[in-house]
Scaffold this active site. Structure first.
Site, mmCIF file in Angstrom:
data_model
loop_
_atom_site.group_PDB
_atom_site.id
_atom_site.type_symbol
_atom_site.label_atom_id
_atom_site.label_comp_id
_atom_site.label_asym_id
_atom_site.label_seq_id
_atom_site.Cartn_x
_atom_site.Cartn_y
_atom_site.Cartn_z
ATOM 1 N N LYS A 88 -3.524 7.463 13.109
ATOM 2 C CA LYS A 88 -3.286 8.745 12.434
ATOM 3 C C LYS A 88 -2.323 8.583 11.249
ATOM 4 O O LYS A 88 -2.462 9.258 10.227
ATOM 5 C CB LYS A 88 -2.760 9.782 13.437
ATOM 6 N N TYR A 139 -3.143 5.264 18.877
ATOM 7 C CA TYR A 139 -3.636 6.499 18.262
ATOM 8 C C TYR A 139 -2.720 6.906 17.094
ATOM 9 O O TYR A 139 -3.184 7.272 16.012
ATOM 10 C CB TYR A 139 -3.659 7.588 19.333
ATOM 11 N N HIS A 188 -6.089 16.102 28.249
ATOM 12 C CA HIS A 188 -4.671 16.410 28.066
ATOM 13 C C HIS A 188 -4.189 17.264 29.242
ATOM 14 O O HIS A 188 -4.986 17.709 30.067
ATOM 15 C CB HIS A 188 -4.457 17.165 26.752
ATOM 16 N N SER A 245 -1.605 14.189 14.162
ATOM 17 C CA SER A 245 -1.096 14.560 15.478
ATOM 18 C C SER A 245 0.424 14.410 15.483
ATOM 19 O O SER A 245 0.973 13.562 14.773
ATOM 20 C CB SER A 245 -1.690 13.625 16.521
ATOM 21 N N SER A 246 1.093 15.182 16.338
ATOM 22 C CA SER A 246 2.556 15.087 16.407
ATOM 23 C C SER A 246 3.016 13.739 16.954
ATOM 24 O O SER A 246 4.191 13.394 16.833
ATOM 25 C CB SER A 246 3.124 16.220 17.254
ATOM 26 N N CYS A 247 2.106 12.958 17.539
ATOM 27 C CA CYS A 247 2.534 11.659 18.083
ATOM 28 C C CYS A 247 2.770 10.610 16.996
ATOM 29 O O CYS A 247 3.177 9.486 17.299
ATOM 30 C CB CYS A 247 1.551 11.151 19.116
#
Ligand code: GFB
Length: 292
Positions: free
Chosen positions: A126, A122, A165, A93-95
């Site tokens: 990841k 999270y 989301h 994920s981009s987070c």
């Protein structure tokens, strides 16, 4: 949502698709995962399964987001290694990137600064998934790779207002406000954070491309290369849904990270770009929502 899109995309490839349900194989259960892999012996694995949610779910369920994602990744990656899976693609994920990473964010920004607090649990899980794939490459010579999708949306999304989301939440709110003849809808936060969105079928297409053509230690960003503010997105969703009322702020809800536009250069160098505009993707998602 992502798994279903990958299955739709794989219908165009010459392959047999193996899937299983949560009732049949609980990915949190190491023994169940190992026995499924030993029985089915897949050649390739797309690891799209994860505990996911929007900003509020991430912020309020830190243990679930960290524990469940660590277990899913560790169980699936180790099981794939044990049965000699030839290729595995892990989806992150981009987070994973630092809260104040340079924009657009290059892959090299990983682990260069503190994370956004609303989703650090999270993100840590990841990041561990990326490192697992790299570690099995390094120690065992496995062809395990990672892709980092931006904020995804599309058919099959979660439309529950507490855990979803932003995109599915806005579609549902605008739709229900239209039906009720309401004067306004609520948008969380200031509306100023910027987000990059990618239609899930485009993400699935990129995943298949990477599965076939990419083999390297470094993860690959999967995005559209463009971002919008949450207020701009809210206006777009209202237009698509046909809700003409006012947009009001709920400032008790968090904004989260100010911006997380990823660099699309690496994927572009592989000759891939998305096909679906934001307008078309929102319209398609709204059609799916109404039908389902
Ligand atoms: O999509 P979202 O929940 O997650 O929120 P993140 C994005 C932005 O939209 C935030 C605003 O600034 C929200 O405050 N927003 C406005 C809303 N109205 C709403 C609404 O009705 N519902 C929701 N949910 N948001 C997630 C991470 O962060 O992004 C995950 O928590 C993951 O870890 C995912 O990385 C891709 O984009 O802030």
């Amino acid at each position: 949502m992502v798994g279903s899109a990958i299955v739709r995309r794989l219908a165009r490839e010459n392959c047999e698709v193996l899937t299983t349900t949560r009732a049949e194989v609980d990915l949190l259960d190491q023994a169940q995962v190992r026995s499924w892999f030993a029985r089915e012996r897949p050649d390739a694995v797309f690891l799209a399964a994860a505990k996911v949610g929007g900003i509020l779910a991430n912020d309020s369920l830190p243990a679930d987001f960290l524990y469940e994602n660590l277990m899913i990744e560790a169980n699936v990656i180790e099981a794939a290694h044990r049965v000699d899976v030839a290729k595995l693609l892990f989806l992150g994920s981009s987070c994973i990137y630092p809260k104040f990473a340079p924009q657009p964010i290059p892959e090299e920004a990983l682990l260069t600064g503190p994370l956004e607090p609303t989703n650090e649990w999270y993100a840590i899980a990841k990041i561990a998934g990326i490192k697992l794939a790299q570690a099995y490459r390094r120690q065992y010579g496995r062809d395990f790779i990672s892709a980092m999708p931006t904020n995804l949306y599309g058919p099959g999304d979660n439309f529950d207002l507490r855990s979803s989301h932003v995109m599915p939440a806005l579609i549902r709110k605008a739709h229900e406000a239209k039906l009720r003849g309401a004067e306004s809808i609520e948008m969380w936060g200031t509306g100023s954070p910027r987000r990059e969105f990618l239609y899930v079928d485009d993400c699935a297409d990129a995943c298949v491309e990477l599965m076939i053509r990419y083999s390297d230690d470094v993860h690959v960003n999967v995005g559209s290369g463009e971002d919008v503010t949450i207020l701009e997105l809210t206006r777009l969703v209202c237009d698509v849904v046909g809700f003409a009322g006012e947009i009001v702020h709920d400032l008790t809800k968090p904004d989260g990270t100010p911006r997380k536009l990823m660099s699309a250069d690496k994927l572009a160098a592989l000759g891939w770009k998305p096909r679906t505009t934001l307008e078309a993707g929102v319209a398609e998602t709204y059609r799916w929502f109404q039908a389902n």
